[in-house]
Motif scaffolding. Structure first.
Motif, mmCIF file in Angstrom:
data_model
loop_
_atom_site.group_PDB
_atom_site.id
_atom_site.type_symbol
_atom_site.label_atom_id
_atom_site.label_comp_id
_atom_site.label_asym_id
_atom_site.label_seq_id
_atom_site.Cartn_x
_atom_site.Cartn_y
_atom_site.Cartn_z
ATOM 1 N N GLY A 88 17.768 61.926 62.450
ATOM 2 C CA GLY A 88 18.303 62.624 61.283
ATOM 3 C C GLY A 88 19.780 62.877 61.459
ATOM 4 N N GLU A 89 20.461 63.261 60.390
ATOM 5 C CA GLU A 89 21.903 63.482 60.435
ATOM 6 C C GLU A 89 22.240 64.667 61.327
ATOM 7 O OE1 GLU A 89 24.024 63.407 56.632
ATOM 8 O OE2 GLU A 89 22.171 62.654 55.723
ATOM 9 N N LEU B 248 23.327 59.845 63.554
ATOM 10 C CA LEU B 248 21.908 60.138 63.446
ATOM 11 C C LEU B 248 21.346 60.324 64.848
ATOM 12 C CD1 LEU B 248 21.019 57.330 60.852
ATOM 13 C CD2 LEU B 248 21.987 59.606 60.418
ATOM 14 N N LEU C 162 15.593 53.731 62.953
ATOM 15 C CA LEU C 162 15.809 55.009 62.284
ATOM 16 C C LEU C 162 14.687 56.016 62.525
ATOM 17 C CD1 LEU C 162 17.106 53.712 58.826
ATOM 18 C CD2 LEU C 162 18.456 54.567 60.746
ATOM 19 N N THR D 36 28.725 64.435 59.300
ATOM 20 C CA THR D 36 28.696 63.461 58.217
ATOM 21 C C THR D 36 29.994 63.515 57.411
ATOM 22 O OG1 THR D 36 26.285 63.595 58.054
ATOM 23 C CG2 THR D 36 27.454 62.688 56.162
#
Length: 235
Positions: free
Chosen positions: A203-204, A232, A199, A209
């Motif tokens: 980021g998204e 992501l 991760l 989303t």
């Protein structure tokens, strides 16, 4: 050379549709009747890896990836007339290796049973399709744009980095770009313990989303509400 990738379609529909699959409708098409089964997160992961490795990489990279076609019931109807599930399935279709093929009307979440009902007329006037259909179309366009703009969603390696209950996390990497696709197809919230490294720096992707997710970078955990998904990507 490549094939119409019905095995991938069966895996995506079986995972995203899960217990909501309309088996009565699916029985109207032999391939669906014989091969469409409910899959949990690990079952989908296993089916996906098998699909990605059964052929040479050169063929896998150009497989004809579809969710519906001219002789099969509409994906929207197979998954219980649930547009959110269709959105999740489309996100998977557009973020995996191959050549995505969107059957006309699926971008508007059209319904339809086995052939010939799957060949219903496209709306003469797009605005007549309704707000929900146009909202789905806008999402599909965003997913197409993301695939076009980021090589990590088009090429390179795919690995399963997490699976639990009816959730899965996939990692993609190409030419130094990384991406992670997280999906919870279940009716309950789910958490995926992925570790900090997968991760890091991600980021998204705005506009992709579905539902709500929470990312705990320190613990390396992604929590997803029911029927949710996200892509992501790095900056």
């Amino acid at each position: 050379d490549a094939l119409m990738n019905y095995p991938l379609a069966m895996a995506v529909l079986g995972f995203v549709g899960g217990p909501h699959l309309d088996h009565g409708l699916a029985a109207g098409q032999q391939n669906y009747r014989d091969n469409l089964v409910e899959l949990d997160g690990q079952g989908f992961a296993d089916a996906l890896i098998r699909n990605l490795t059964v052929n040479r990489p050169e063929a896998t990279a150009v497989q004809f990836n579809l969710l519906g076609s001219h002789d099969a019931p509409r994906a929207m109807s197979v998954m219980g007339e649930d547009a959110v599930r269709l959105r999740i399935a489309t996100l998977l279709q557009l973020s995996l290796p191959g050549t995505p093929s969107i059957y006309y009307g699926d971008e508007l979440a059209m319904s339809g049973g086995p052939d010939p009902d799957c060949r219903r007329s496209f709306p003469e006037v797009l605005a007549d399709a309704g707000e929900a259909a146009l909202a789905h179309r806008a999402y599909v366009r965003s997913a197409i744009a993301a695939r076009r703009e980021d090589i990590a969603l088009r090429r390179g390696d795919v690995s399963v980095i997490g699976a639990a209950a009816r959730a899965v996390a996939l990692s993609r990497e190409a030419d130094g770009r990384r991406g992670v696709i997280v999906v919870n197809a279940g009716d309950d919230a789910a958490s995926l313990e992925l570790g900090r490294a997968p991760l890091a720096g991600l980021g998204e992707r705005q506009g992709l989303t579905i539902g709500r997710i929470a990312i705990d970078q320190d613990r390396g955990v992604v929590t997803l509400e029911p029927r949710s998904a996200a892509v992501l990507l790095g900056d």
